[in-house]
Design a protein around this motif. Structure first.
Motif, PDB file in Angstrom:
ATOM      1  N   GLY A  86      46.867   0.496  10.148  1.00  0.00           N
ATOM      2  CA  GLY A  86      48.081  -0.262  10.034  1.00  0.00           C
ATOM      3  C   GLY A  86      49.477   0.545  10.050  1.00  0.00           C
ATOM      4  N   VAL A  87      50.620  -0.310  10.132  1.00  0.00           N
ATOM      5  CA  VAL A  87      51.932   0.636  10.364  1.00  0.00           C
ATOM      6  C   VAL A  87      53.056  -0.174   9.184  1.00  0.00           C
ATOM      7  N   ILE A  88      53.581   0.408   8.381  1.00  0.00           N
ATOM      8  CA  ILE A  88      54.409   0.072   7.444  1.00  0.00           C
ATOM      9  C   ILE A  88      55.864   0.365   7.709  1.00  0.00           C
ATOM     10  N   PRO A  89      56.445  -0.398   8.452  1.00  0.00           N
ATOM     11  CA  PRO A  89      58.182   0.013   8.948  1.00  0.00           C
ATOM     12  C   PRO A  89      58.973   0.003   7.968  1.00  0.00           C
ATOM     13  N   VAL A  90      59.616   1.099   7.702  1.00  0.00           N
ATOM     14  CA  VAL A  90      60.830   1.125   6.712  1.00  0.00           C
ATOM     15  C   VAL A  90      62.192   1.298   7.351  1.00  0.00           C
ATOM     16  N   GLU A  91      63.106   1.171   6.667  1.00  0.00           N
ATOM     17  CA  GLU A  91      64.546   1.206   6.935  1.00  0.00           C
ATOM     18  C   GLU A  91      65.225   2.487   7.215  1.00  0.00           C
TER      19      GLU A  91
ATOM     20  N   GLU B  48      63.619   4.852   1.752  1.00  0.00           N
ATOM     21  CA  GLU B  48      62.319   4.003   1.621  1.00  0.00           C
ATOM     22  C   GLU B  48      60.964   4.643   1.903  1.00  0.00           C
ATOM     23  N   ALA B  49      61.113   5.369   2.985  1.00  0.00           N
ATOM     24  CA  ALA B  49      59.870   6.110   3.572  1.00  0.00           C
ATOM     25  C   ALA B  49      59.184   6.954   2.485  1.00  0.00           C
ATOM     26  N   SER B  50      60.152   7.831   1.798  1.00  0.00           N
ATOM     27  CA  SER B  50      59.920   8.786   0.772  1.00  0.00           C
ATOM     28  C   SER B  50      59.264   7.987  -0.366  1.00  0.00           C
ATOM     29  N   ARG B  51      59.733   7.029  -0.838  1.00  0.00           N
ATOM     30  CA  ARG B  51      59.186   6.342  -1.949  1.00  0.00           C
ATOM     31  C   ARG B  51      57.861   5.647  -1.845  1.00  0.00           C
ATOM     32  N   ILE B  52      57.596   5.128  -0.510  1.00  0.00           N
ATOM     33  CA  ILE B  52      56.361   4.782  -0.222  1.00  0.00           C
ATOM     34  C   ILE B  52      55.191   6.119  -0.380  1.00  0.00           C
ATOM     35  N   SER B  53      55.613   7.025   0.460  1.00  0.00           N
ATOM     36  CA  SER B  53      54.819   8.010   0.650  1.00  0.00           C
ATOM     37  C   SER B  53      54.423   8.767  -0.649  1.00  0.00           C
ATOM     38  N   GLN B  54      55.273   8.831  -1.805  1.00  0.00           N
ATOM     39  CA  GLN B  54      54.763   9.335  -3.101  1.00  0.00           C
ATOM     40  C   GLN B  54      53.878   8.383  -3.851  1.00  0.00           C
ATOM     41  N   SER B  55      53.745   7.201  -3.488  1.00  0.00           N
ATOM     42  CA  SER B  55      53.189   6.447  -4.278  1.00  0.00           C
ATOM     43  C   SER B  55      51.549   6.039  -3.682  1.00  0.00           C
ATOM     44  N   VAL B  56      51.408   6.676  -2.589  1.00  0.00           N
ATOM     45  CA  VAL B  56      50.070   6.192  -1.965  1.00  0.00           C
ATOM     46  C   VAL B  56      49.097   7.497  -1.710  1.00  0.00           C
TER      47      VAL B  56
ATOM     48  N   MET C  51      50.090   8.316   6.622  1.00  0.00           N
ATOM     49  CA  MET C  51      50.926   9.315   7.560  1.00  0.00           C
ATOM     50  C   MET C  51      52.396   9.153   7.442  1.00  0.00           C
ATOM     51  N   LEU C  52      53.477   9.945   7.553  1.00  0.00           N
ATOM     52  CA  LEU C  52      54.473   9.833   7.400  1.00  0.00           C
ATOM     53  C   LEU C  52      55.119  10.103   8.748  1.00  0.00           C
ATOM     54  N   CYS C  53      55.781   9.018   9.526  1.00  0.00           N
ATOM     55  CA  CYS C  53      56.043   9.186  10.852  1.00  0.00           C
ATOM     56  C   CYS C  53      57.442   8.530  11.019  1.00  0.00           C
ATOM     57  N   GLY C  54      58.018   9.452  12.106  1.00  0.00           N
ATOM     58  CA  GLY C  54      59.394   8.656  12.654  1.00  0.00           C
ATOM     59  C   GLY C  54      60.278   9.839  13.139  1.00  0.00           C
ATOM     60  N   GLU C  55      61.462   9.295  13.549  1.00  0.00           N
ATOM     61  CA  GLU C  55      62.647  10.150  14.152  1.00  0.00           C
ATOM     62  C   GLU C  55      64.004   9.415  13.719  1.00  0.00           C
TER      63      GLU C  55
END
Length: 242
Positions: A48-53, A57-65, A71-75
């Motif tokens: 799955g892909v969790i879209p973040v704004e 937000e990406a950091s908060r989610i990554s710290q809780s999983v 995987m933390l992805c993006g640009e």
């Protein structure tokens, strides 16, 4: 869908208010490159892909999983974000890399468009890569449809509008109703004008010119391919899956 008068097109994530999407089915389009990358990730076995704004937000989610399964992805502005596992090049999202993984995904334009669509009835993820599958799904859609082009920082992106026009062209068998919305008419007209040479036109677009300077041309080549997969990514409870 019996009539394209029930289809509208927004040219960027800043060109509408969230309440305009309520009870409608939204198709998010970011050809270069977010939706092309999401489709590719799903094609190659991502869970799955969790879209973040944004990065916060990406950091908060990554710290809780569990980092083994996520995987933390993006640009940002086209370039991979420091510390992320992957950037936003679909070519990075190979089966060996993403199969079985859930991707936390943060991009400059595409994921912001997805997040702004959360009040809608359904959110589809479209690219040239899964064009026919999107058209098939929309052909039986009961809700009004909005083709939401992510654009680039609030501005129109030609490649997104071309895909929107291509979708409409296929849905209406090349005969657009006089009652169609203005946005649909513009997208349809662009596609009619440039349909014989989509790839060359995309390469000449403003966003492609920006990307060439950052990542070269391989991603643009890849994103211009049509119907390489039948994946139909849809957002469910904050996670894009098929």
């Amino acid at each position: 869908m019996s009539s394209t008068k029930n289809i509208d097109v927004f040219f960027s994530a800043q060109s509408f208010q969230e309440n305009e999407l309520r009870d409608k089915s939204v198709v998010v389009i970011d050809v270069l490159r977010a939706t092309s990358t999401i489709v590719t990730a799903m094609m190659n076995g991502a869970k799955g892909v969790i879209p973040v704004e944004d990065m916060g937000e990406a950091s908060r989610i990554s710290q809780s999983v569990d980092s083994d399964n996520y995987m933390l992805c993006g640009e940002k502005d086209g370039a991979k974000i420091d510390g992320y596992d992957l950037g936003n090049s679909p070519l990075e999202y190979t089966r060996e890399t993403v199969s079985g993984k859930t991707l936390i995904f943060n991009t400059t334009n595409g994921t912001k468009a997805i997040k702004k669509s959360l009040g809608s009835a359904t959110i589809y993820i479209a690219s040239f890569l899964n064009l026919s599958t999107i058209v098939k799904a929309l052909s039986v859609e009961k809700n009004e449809i909005v083709l939401l082009c992510a654009g680039w920082k609030g501005r129109l992106a030609l490649e997104d509008m071309l895909l929107a026009g291509n979708i409409i062209y296929n849905l209406c068998d090349a005969q657009l109703s006089d009652e169609a919305n203005d946005g649909a008419k513009v997208a349809f007209g662009l596609y009619e004008k440039y349909s014989d040479d989509i790839k060359s036109v995309v390469f000449q677009s403003n966003h492609a010119q920006r990307l060439k300077d950052v990542v070269g041309t391989d991603d643009i080549d890849y994103c211009c391919q049509t119907d390489i997969t039948d994946q139909l990514p849809i957002l469910h409870d904050g996670i894009i899956s098929t």
